[in-house]
Design a protein around this motif. Structure first.
Motif, PDB file in Angstrom:
ATOM      1  N   PHE A 237       0.922  -1.102   0.086  1.00  0.00           N
ATOM      2  CA  PHE A 237      -0.023  -0.011   0.192  1.00  0.00           C
ATOM      3  C   PHE A 237       1.115   1.202   0.135  1.00  0.00           C
ATOM      4  CE2 PHE A 237      -3.185   2.947   1.739  1.00  0.00           C
ATOM      5  CZ  PHE A 237      -4.485   2.777   1.048  1.00  0.00           C
ATOM      6  N   PRO A 238       1.349   1.671  -1.237  1.00  0.00           N
ATOM      7  CA  PRO A 238       2.327   2.902  -1.302  1.00  0.00           C
ATOM      8  C   PRO A 238       1.387   4.191  -0.784  1.00  0.00           C
ATOM      9  CG  PRO A 238       1.439   2.246  -3.374  1.00  0.00           C
ATOM     10  CD  PRO A 238       0.745   1.238  -2.359  1.00  0.00           C
ATOM     11  N   ILE A 239       1.742   4.291   0.517  1.00  0.00           N
ATOM     12  CA  ILE A 239       0.874   5.494   1.117  1.00  0.00           C
ATOM     13  C   ILE A 239       1.318   6.952   0.451  1.00  0.00           C
ATOM     14  CG2 ILE A 239       1.095   6.796   3.198  1.00  0.00           C
ATOM     15  CD1 ILE A 239       0.598   4.243   4.865  1.00  0.00           C
ATOM     16  N   ALA A 240       2.474   7.090  -0.150  1.00  0.00           N
ATOM     17  CA  ALA A 240       3.008   8.197  -0.761  1.00  0.00           C
ATOM     18  C   ALA A 240       2.290   8.458  -1.997  1.00  0.00           C
ATOM     19  CB  ALA A 240       4.546   8.273  -0.720  1.00  0.00           C
ATOM     20  N   ASP A 241       1.900   7.491  -2.303  1.00  0.00           N
ATOM     21  CA  ASP A 241       1.003   7.666  -3.841  1.00  0.00           C
ATOM     22  C   ASP A 241      -0.197   8.805  -3.811  1.00  0.00           C
ATOM     23  OD1 ASP A 241       1.112   5.965  -6.782  1.00  0.00           O
ATOM     24  OD2 ASP A 241      -1.075   6.705  -6.001  1.00  0.00           O
ATOM     25  N   ILE A 242      -0.128   9.628  -4.892  1.00  0.00           N
ATOM     26  CA  ILE A 242      -1.090  10.852  -4.835  1.00  0.00           C
ATOM     27  C   ILE A 242      -2.545  10.153  -5.139  1.00  0.00           C
ATOM     28  CG2 ILE A 242      -1.754  12.897  -5.956  1.00  0.00           C
ATOM     29  CD1 ILE A 242       1.564  13.497  -6.159  1.00  0.00           C
ATOM     30  N   GLY A 243      -2.364   9.236  -6.156  1.00  0.00           N
ATOM     31  CA  GLY A 243      -3.620   8.568  -6.792  1.00  0.00           C
ATOM     32  C   GLY A 243      -4.670   8.061  -5.787  1.00  0.00           C
ATOM     33  N   LEU A 244      -3.774   7.267  -4.530  1.00  0.00           N
ATOM     34  CA  LEU A 244      -4.401   6.542  -3.468  1.00  0.00           C
ATOM     35  C   LEU A 244      -4.783   7.544  -2.481  1.00  0.00           C
ATOM     36  CD1 LEU A 244      -2.243   3.474  -2.551  1.00  0.00           C
ATOM     37  CD2 LEU A 244      -4.353   3.504  -3.669  1.00  0.00           C
ATOM     38  N   GLN A 245      -4.207   8.667  -2.457  1.00  0.00           N
ATOM     39  CA  GLN A 245      -4.792   9.622  -1.517  1.00  0.00           C
ATOM     40  C   GLN A 245      -5.940  10.314  -1.900  1.00  0.00           C
ATOM     41  OE1 GLN A 245      -1.368  12.381  -1.255  1.00  0.00           O
ATOM     42  NE2 GLN A 245       0.029  10.873  -0.086  1.00  0.00           N
ATOM     43  N   ASN A 246      -5.897  10.591  -3.470  1.00  0.00           N
ATOM     44  CA  ASN A 246      -7.048  11.220  -3.900  1.00  0.00           C
ATOM     45  C   ASN A 246      -8.293  10.131  -3.819  1.00  0.00           C
ATOM     46  OD1 ASN A 246      -5.988  13.753  -4.469  1.00  0.00           O
ATOM     47  ND2 ASN A 246      -5.234  13.149  -6.410  1.00  0.00           N
ATOM     48  N   ALA A 247      -8.030   9.247  -4.144  1.00  0.00           N
ATOM     49  CA  ALA A 247      -9.183   8.057  -4.384  1.00  0.00           C
ATOM     50  C   ALA A 247      -9.760   7.648  -2.796  1.00  0.00           C
ATOM     51  CB  ALA A 247      -8.472   6.738  -4.604  1.00  0.00           C
ATOM     52  N   LEU A 248      -9.071   7.883  -1.792  1.00  0.00           N
ATOM     53  CA  LEU A 248      -9.256   7.857  -0.411  1.00  0.00           C
ATOM     54  C   LEU A 248     -10.055   9.082  -0.052  1.00  0.00           C
ATOM     55  CD1 LEU A 248      -6.266   6.188   1.439  1.00  0.00           C
ATOM     56  CD2 LEU A 248      -8.472   5.104   1.029  1.00  0.00           C
ATOM     57  N   LYS A 249      -9.793  10.248  -0.556  1.00  0.00           N
ATOM     58  CA  LYS A 249     -10.496  11.564  -0.198  1.00  0.00           C
ATOM     59  C   LYS A 249     -11.751  11.578  -1.095  1.00  0.00           C
ATOM     60  CE  LYS A 249     -10.408  16.394  -1.548  1.00  0.00           C
ATOM     61  NZ  LYS A 249      -9.483  17.503  -2.346  1.00  0.00           N
ATOM     62  N   LYS A 250     -11.721  10.899  -2.074  1.00  0.00           N
ATOM     63  CA  LYS A 250     -13.044  11.046  -2.979  1.00  0.00           C
ATOM     64  C   LYS A 250     -14.334   9.666  -2.072  1.00  0.00           C
ATOM     65  CE  LYS A 250     -15.211   9.079  -7.263  1.00  0.00           C
ATOM     66  NZ  LYS A 250     -15.111   8.476  -8.348  1.00  0.00           N
ATOM     67  N   HIS A 251     -13.583   8.624  -1.752  1.00  0.00           N
ATOM     68  CA  HIS A 251     -14.349   7.424  -1.131  1.00  0.00           C
ATOM     69  C   HIS A 251     -15.054   7.782   0.128  1.00  0.00           C
ATOM     70  CE1 HIS A 251     -15.697   3.514  -0.595  1.00  0.00           C
ATOM     71  NE2 HIS A 251     -15.107   3.390   0.574  1.00  0.00           N
ATOM     72  N   TYR A 252     -14.144   8.789   0.956  1.00  0.00           N
ATOM     73  CA  TYR A 252     -14.642   8.958   2.354  1.00  0.00           C
ATOM     74  C   TYR A 252     -15.150  10.405   2.420  1.00  0.00           C
ATOM     75  CZ  TYR A 252     -12.447   4.704   3.926  1.00  0.00           C
ATOM     76  OH  TYR A 252     -12.157   3.411   4.429  1.00  0.00           O
ATOM     77  N   GLY A 253     -15.282  10.979   1.260  1.00  0.00           N
ATOM     78  CA  GLY A 253     -15.858  12.433   1.260  1.00  0.00           C
ATOM     79  C   GLY A 253     -15.202  13.442   2.190  1.00  0.00           C
ATOM     80  N   LEU A 254     -13.833  13.132   1.971  1.00  0.00           N
ATOM     81  CA  LEU A 254     -12.939  14.110   2.844  1.00  0.00           C
ATOM     82  C   LEU A 254     -12.895  15.654   2.283  1.00  0.00           C
ATOM     83  CD1 LEU A 254     -10.107  11.660   3.839  1.00  0.00           C
ATOM     84  CD2 LEU A 254     -12.162  11.963   4.997  1.00  0.00           C
ATOM     85  N   ASP A 255     -12.583  16.678   3.050  1.00  0.00           N
ATOM     86  CA  ASP A 255     -12.184  17.906   2.380  1.00  0.00           C
ATOM     87  C   ASP A 255     -10.919  17.952   1.885  1.00  0.00           C
ATOM     88  OD1 ASP A 255     -14.834  18.725   3.259  1.00  0.00           O
ATOM     89  OD2 ASP A 255     -14.279  19.412   5.177  1.00  0.00           O
ATOM     90  N   GLN A 256      -9.894  17.195   2.611  1.00  0.00           N
ATOM     91  CA  GLN A 256      -8.715  17.262   1.948  1.00  0.00           C
ATOM     92  C   GLN A 256      -8.057  15.866   2.061  1.00  0.00           C
ATOM     93  OE1 GLN A 256      -6.739  19.903   4.762  1.00  0.00           O
ATOM     94  NE2 GLN A 256      -6.806  18.370   6.329  1.00  0.00           N
ATOM     95  N   LYS A 257      -6.831  15.508   1.243  1.00  0.00           N
ATOM     96  CA  LYS A 257      -6.419  14.228   1.427  1.00  0.00           C
ATOM     97  C   LYS A 257      -5.775  13.757   2.747  1.00  0.00           C
ATOM     98  CE  LYS A 257      -3.253  15.689  -1.697  1.00  0.00           C
ATOM     99  NZ  LYS A 257      -2.266  15.483  -2.627  1.00  0.00           N
ATOM    100  N   PRO A 258      -6.095  12.364   3.052  1.00  0.00           N
ATOM    101  CA  PRO A 258      -5.730  11.910   4.315  1.00  0.00           C
ATOM    102  C   PRO A 258      -4.232  12.094   4.612  1.00  0.00           C
ATOM    103  CG  PRO A 258      -6.193  10.127   2.683  1.00  0.00           C
ATOM    104  CD  PRO A 258      -6.433  11.620   2.197  1.00  0.00           C
ATOM    105  N   THR A 259      -4.027  12.406   5.948  1.00  0.00           N
ATOM    106  CA  THR A 259      -2.629  12.180   6.271  1.00  0.00           C
ATOM    107  C   THR A 259      -2.063  10.698   6.364  1.00  0.00           C
ATOM    108  OG1 THR A 259      -3.089  11.756   8.610  1.00  0.00           O
ATOM    109  CG2 THR A 259      -3.449  14.132   7.856  1.00  0.00           C
ATOM    110  N   ILE A 260      -0.891  10.654   6.420  1.00  0.00           N
ATOM    111  CA  ILE A 260       0.110   9.549   6.557  1.00  0.00           C
ATOM    112  C   ILE A 260      -0.758   8.537   7.699  1.00  0.00           C
ATOM    113  CG2 ILE A 260       2.094   8.234   7.160  1.00  0.00           C
ATOM    114  CD1 ILE A 260       3.282  10.192   5.255  1.00  0.00           C
ATOM    115  N   ALA A 261      -0.877   9.246   8.896  1.00  0.00           N
ATOM    116  CA  ALA A 261      -1.565   8.627   9.921  1.00  0.00           C
ATOM    117  C   ALA A 261      -2.866   7.865   9.623  1.00  0.00           C
ATOM    118  CB  ALA A 261      -1.423   9.427  11.197  1.00  0.00           C
ATOM    119  N   GLU A 262      -3.513   8.906   9.223  1.00  0.00           N
ATOM    120  CA  GLU A 262      -4.927   8.373   8.986  1.00  0.00           C
ATOM    121  C   GLU A 262      -4.860   7.171   8.105  1.00  0.00           C
ATOM    122  OE1 GLU A 262      -7.363  12.591   9.608  1.00  0.00           O
ATOM    123  OE2 GLU A 262      -6.483  12.163   7.543  1.00  0.00           O
TER     124      GLU A 262
END
Length: 286
Positions: A237-262
């Motif tokens: 799970f490449p946490i630094a991947d921007i695509g994954l961060q954007n996908a999680l932001k979209k899936h969870y309806g977040l206002d911003q990309k999730p942090t590494i800890a999240e």
């Protein structure tokens, strides 16, 4: 020329696999006829295997037409298309997780590997810190300039050939000087036998990571993508991947990309199939 028909247990969504492969302009994919032509290198010999989907999602079947060694080619294709992976078991695992809607939407999508491990590592280097469209364009320029074309199918250049290239030749393709040096350096190691892709198949993820991370230009993101798409390792799970961060932001309806800890917390229920979580999340925004 020989032909063979392969049947495997379902589910296996070959159409969604072809759709993802078609994102790369180097791949010879025909979505209408449900076929892909796969470059298969055996030493200095280069053969093409045509894989055609003839079955369904639940009853997958593939018709293969190829030249060369039947046993060797079938072994390569089995590994690339992950015909030995139980996708139903993985799908069932995610039914009790937050990713259930995505796994239902992309039901039966396999983790198809890059066609060549050396090419896969080079592609990871080329794609670093670039948007996906230009990354594919840059990779295509490189392969068209120095690779080998056979019957409309492209083979990545050999390590020996890449090792002899100069930074100036890469600069003409719009590579940065630093990225050119990284690619040449990796090719030199492979040409000298210091990067043994065949032996990596029997090594643990950590052992491969410890070896690759020492190479100039190779960071955690590159290692994780290589392990996933060159070797088919299931729990990356490449946490630094921007695509994954954007996908999680979209899936969870977040206002911003999730942090590494999240992200570290979110991914816990998805183990031991984090690579499939990554793949399906990417698919959700592609």
């Amino acid at each position: 020329m020989w032909q063979e028909t392969i049947s495997i247990p379902g589910p296996y969504n070959f159409d969604l696999a072809l759709d993802r492969l078609s994102l790369d302009p180097l791949h010879a994919v025909d979505l209408d006829s449900r076929t892909v032509k796969v470059p298969v290198a055996n030493g200095s010999e280069r053969q093409i295997a045509t894989v055609k989907g003839t079955g369904s999602l639940e009853i997958p079947q593939f018709h293969i037409t190829a030249e060369g060694s039947k046993e060797q080619t079938l072994s390569v294709l089995k590994e690339i298309f992950r015909w030995d992976v139980e996708l139903r078991k993985i799908h069932d695992h995610f039914q009790s997780t937050d990713l259930k809607p995505i796994f239902d939407a992309h039901y039966g999508t396999p983790l198809v590997l890059d066609f060549d491990p050396f090419g896969s590592l080079l592609k990871c280097i080329i794609h670093q810190q670039l948007n996906l469209s230009f990354a594919y364009t840059l990779t295509q320029r490189f392969v068209h300039a120095y690779g080998i074309e056979k019957d409309g199918v492209w083979f990545y250049p050999t390590p020996d050939k890449v090792a002899r290239l100069t930074v100036e030749e890469f600069r003409k393709l719009q590579f940065s000087g630093r990225k050119a040096e990284y690619v040449i350096g990796i090719a030199e190691l492979a040409a000298e036998g210091k990067l043994d892709f065949a032996s990596m198949r029997n090594q643990a993820d950590a052992e491969i990571e410890n070896s690759l991370i020492k190479i100039r230009g190779v960071g955690p993101w590159t290692v994780q993508n290589f392990l996933m798409f060159a070797l088919g390792r299931p729990n990356l799970f490449p946490i630094a991947d921007i695509g994954l961060q954007n996908a999680l932001k979209k899936h969870y309806g977040l206002d911003q990309k999730p942090t590494i800890a999240e992200m570290e917390q979110l991914k816990e229920p998805w183990e031991p199939y984090l690579s499939y979580a990554s793949l399906y999340l990417w698919r959700s925004i592609e």
